[in-house]
Scaffold this motif. Structure first.
Motif, PDB file in Angstrom:
ATOM      1  N   PRO A 209     -12.536   6.929  -4.155  1.00 53.00           N
ATOM      2  CA  PRO A 209     -12.160   8.349  -4.790  1.00 53.00           C
ATOM      3  C   PRO A 209     -11.588   9.340  -3.655  1.00 53.00           C
ATOM      4  CG  PRO A 209     -14.282   8.051  -5.369  1.00 53.00           C
ATOM      5  CD  PRO A 209     -13.861   6.711  -4.830  1.00 53.00           C
ATOM      6  N   CYS A 210     -10.978  10.386  -4.149  1.00 52.03           N
ATOM      7  CA  CYS A 210     -10.271  11.100  -3.139  1.00 52.03           C
ATOM      8  C   CYS A 210     -10.730  11.629  -1.972  1.00 52.03           C
ATOM      9  CB  CYS A 210      -9.405  11.819  -3.702  1.00 52.03           C
ATOM     10  SG  CYS A 210      -7.652  11.810  -2.909  1.00 52.03           S
ATOM     11  N   PRO A 211     -11.870  12.595  -1.810  1.00 52.93           N
ATOM     12  CA  PRO A 211     -12.214  13.082  -0.435  1.00 52.93           C
ATOM     13  C   PRO A 211     -12.763  11.682   0.455  1.00 52.93           C
ATOM     14  CG  PRO A 211     -13.586  14.238  -2.152  1.00 52.93           C
ATOM     15  CD  PRO A 211     -12.546  12.998  -2.963  1.00 52.93           C
ATOM     16  N   TYR A 212     -13.483  11.007   0.028  1.00 53.42           N
ATOM     17  CA  TYR A 212     -13.975   9.918   0.688  1.00 53.42           C
ATOM     18  C   TYR A 212     -12.871   9.051   1.293  1.00 53.42           C
ATOM     19  CZ  TYR A 212     -17.790  11.916  -1.772  1.00 53.42           C
ATOM     20  OH  TYR A 212     -18.747  12.959  -2.292  1.00 53.42           O
ATOM     21  N   ILE A 213     -11.866   8.788   0.531  1.00 53.09           N
ATOM     22  CA  ILE A 213     -10.912   7.817   1.100  1.00 53.09           C
ATOM     23  C   ILE A 213     -10.348   8.257   2.378  1.00 53.09           C
ATOM     24  CG2 ILE A 213      -8.920   8.692   0.130  1.00 53.09           C
ATOM     25  CD1 ILE A 213      -9.834   5.218   0.311  1.00 53.09           C
ATOM     26  N   ILE A 214     -10.637   9.702   2.786  1.00 51.74           N
ATOM     27  CA  ILE A 214      -9.893  10.206   3.936  1.00 51.74           C
ATOM     28  C   ILE A 214     -10.718   9.459   5.164  1.00 51.74           C
ATOM     29  CG2 ILE A 214      -9.396  12.257   5.263  1.00 51.74           C
ATOM     30  CD1 ILE A 214      -8.964  13.673   2.737  1.00 51.74           C
ATOM     31  N   VAL A 215     -12.018   9.586   5.000  1.00 50.75           N
ATOM     32  CA  VAL A 215     -12.934   9.282   5.952  1.00 50.75           C
ATOM     33  C   VAL A 215     -12.658   7.792   6.258  1.00 50.75           C
ATOM     34  CG1 VAL A 215     -15.392   8.966   6.636  1.00 50.75           C
ATOM     35  CG2 VAL A 215     -14.530  11.017   5.606  1.00 50.75           C
ATOM     36  N   TYR A 216     -12.609   7.026   5.055  1.00 51.68           N
ATOM     37  CA  TYR A 216     -12.353   5.473   4.990  1.00 51.68           C
ATOM     38  C   TYR A 216     -11.453   5.356   5.887  1.00 51.68           C
ATOM     39  CZ  TYR A 216     -12.548   0.834   3.028  1.00 51.68           C
ATOM     40  OH  TYR A 216     -12.495  -0.448   2.879  1.00 51.68           O
ATOM     41  N   ASP A 217     -10.149   5.858   5.583  1.00 48.57           N
ATOM     42  CA  ASP A 217      -8.780   5.347   6.219  1.00 48.57           C
ATOM     43  C   ASP A 217      -8.666   5.924   7.639  1.00 48.57           C
ATOM     44  OD1 ASP A 217      -7.985   4.289   4.122  1.00 48.57           O
ATOM     45  OD2 ASP A 217      -6.142   5.406   3.553  1.00 48.57           O
ATOM     46  N   ILE A 218      -9.324   6.847   7.883  1.00 44.18           N
ATOM     47  CA  ILE A 218      -9.706   7.474   9.414  1.00 44.18           C
ATOM     48  C   ILE A 218     -10.296   6.296  10.083  1.00 44.18           C
ATOM     49  CG2 ILE A 218     -10.418   8.920  11.113  1.00 44.18           C
ATOM     50  CD1 ILE A 218      -9.847  11.171   9.459  1.00 44.18           C
ATOM     51  N   GLY A 219     -11.223   5.707   9.415  1.00 45.82           N
ATOM     52  CA  GLY A 219     -11.739   4.607  10.319  1.00 45.82           C
ATOM     53  C   GLY A 219     -10.912   3.606  10.114  1.00 45.82           C
TER      54      GLY A 219
END
Lengths: 239, 177
Positions: B7-17
């Motif tokens: 879900p959304c706010p966490y996917i930012i961190v995941y995709d940055i990684g």
């Protein structure tokens, strides 16, 4: 669900199920002839009422179709229960080595980005030559642009190296625990600074060891509910 | 809702990684080769290491910044529009391209934004096409039933000149309903 066990509304002349109201998983007795009339030998499939509770113990004939995340919702899985990776990133599960690599790298990059930005702003205010707003502003911007990406790149590379080494050690040992995490941390720090000489490499490795080790201690001594937990192999759940 | 991603706010961190790892590993290969080629004989190894050390993290950082801005825009658009479709990604890609070129002037910004939107549009289109192709095998097919021929149609009932009323078949429970 599949058309079975849904016959309550329709008139049934000869065959009635005993299990229509029974939700417990029952023995697979199919039907019983309750009427006095002679049973016809020609019985079509649609006239047989199977106990729905037997076919789907959980759905309870309420017409709702469930999707199960658990691989084996109905009972004990076959064979020995396996050890599983457990870990979390905030409210989300972080179960695989890829989760660890990507979430870890992303979190470290963002931490370095904002931490480096704040450090750069501080440094920029410190080294500004002059008192006018424009000069200070420019100095702060330059300094943020210098330190933010540098620190975030370093932290991203360190974390990526740590996760890759951790995964490699896991694939050799077959065990994932804090011995892996800590030795991978030392190796990652040492390799990161390996071109600067032995002493800086050992210092960097020691720093990384300290960070991961203290995180492990914090994980060890805080409550069971953790915000972020490094994925490790947990003992098999009791079957 | 897209259930294949977190879900959304966490996917930012995941995709940055993910973007950083991709950029750093790909950049290591790229700049390792480049450093090897551009070093004098005898300094090949040192040149490779120096090139990878100085350039690969920068490539990874560039990827990570692009991905982080793009995902932040995507999540913002999801929150604003209340739906998840390809237009979110295309608009977020255009916005990312524009933001990253913000210091080069309005014209460069426009070009960069258009480029970002087109790239994301191509990616979304290819993704949709692949999804369609790969799900073709699961197309529902009407079963071929060996039914007896239908009886001859009854004479139309006279309903005094009104339009003939089509009789609705009784709703039956389908196989999967």
């Amino acid at each position: 669900m599949f058309g079975f066990g849904k016959k309550q509304d329709q008139p049934q002349s000869t065959i009635q199920s005993e299990f229509v109201e029974d939700v417990a998983p029952a023995a697979p007795q199919v039907t019983s002839v309750s009427s006095a009339s002679t049973p016809s030998p020609l019985m079509s499939v649609s006239s047989i009422t199977l106990p729905g509770a037997y076919l789907h113990p959980i759905t309870k004939d309420n017409g709702i179709e469930y999707l199960f995340i658990n691989e084996n919702p109905m009972g004990v899985p076959a064979g020995k229960p396996k050890e599983r990776m457990t870990g979390s990133f905030g409210p989300l599960p972080m179960r695989t080595n890829y989760d660890k690599l990507l979430y870890g790298t992303g979190a470290a990059y963002l931490t370095g980005f904002f931490g480096g930005g704040i450090y750069g702003a501080y440094r920029g205010l410190q080294i500004a030559q002059g008192n006018s707003f424009k000069i200070r502003y420019n100095s702060v911007l330059n300094s943020i642009g210098r330190h933010g990406p540098r620190i975030s790149n370093s932290m991203g590379v360190l974390t990526m190296g740590w996760a890759l080494l951790d995964n490699t050690i896991y694939s050799f040992r077959g065990v994932s625990d804090y011995y892996n995490h800590i030795s991978a941390a030392f190796l990652a720090g040492a390799i990161f600074k390996s071109t600067a000489g032995v002493r800086p490499a050992l210092i960097a490795g020691g720093l990384m060891t300290g960070v991961v080790g203290s995180y492990g201690l914090w994980e060890q001594f805080t409550s069971e509910k953790k915000e972020t937990k490094i994925p490790s192999l947990a003992p098999a759940p009791a079957a | 809702m897209n259930t294949t991603r977190d879900p959304c706010p966490y996917i930012i961190v995941y995709d940055i990684g993910a973007a950083f790892a991709m950029g750093a590993i790909g950049g290591s290969i790229w700049h390792g080769f480049k450093g090897y080629r551009n070093s004098p004989r005898g300094d090949r190894f040192a040149g490779t290491i120096a090139s990878v050390k100085s350039r690969a993290p920068v490539v990874g950082g560039g990827f990570a910044v692009w991905s982080g801005l793009f995902n932040a825009g995507d999540c913002t658009l999801v929150a604003i529009r209340g739906k998840e479709d390809s237009w979110n990604a295309i608009m977020a890609g255009a916005a990312t391209g524009g933001i990253l070129a913000a210091r080069s002037g309005p014209q460069a910004m426009a070009v960069s934004a258009a480029f970002g939107g087109i790239i994301l549009g191509i990616m979304e289109g290819v993704g949709a096409m692949l999804g369609r192709l790969s799900s073709d095998a699961y197309k529902p097919v009407a079963p071929q039933l060996d039914l007896p021929a239908a009886p001859p149609a009854a004479p139309a009932p006279s309903n005094n000149g009104d339009a003939p009323v089509a009789e609705k078949p009784a709703q039956k429970r389908g196989f999967f309903q």
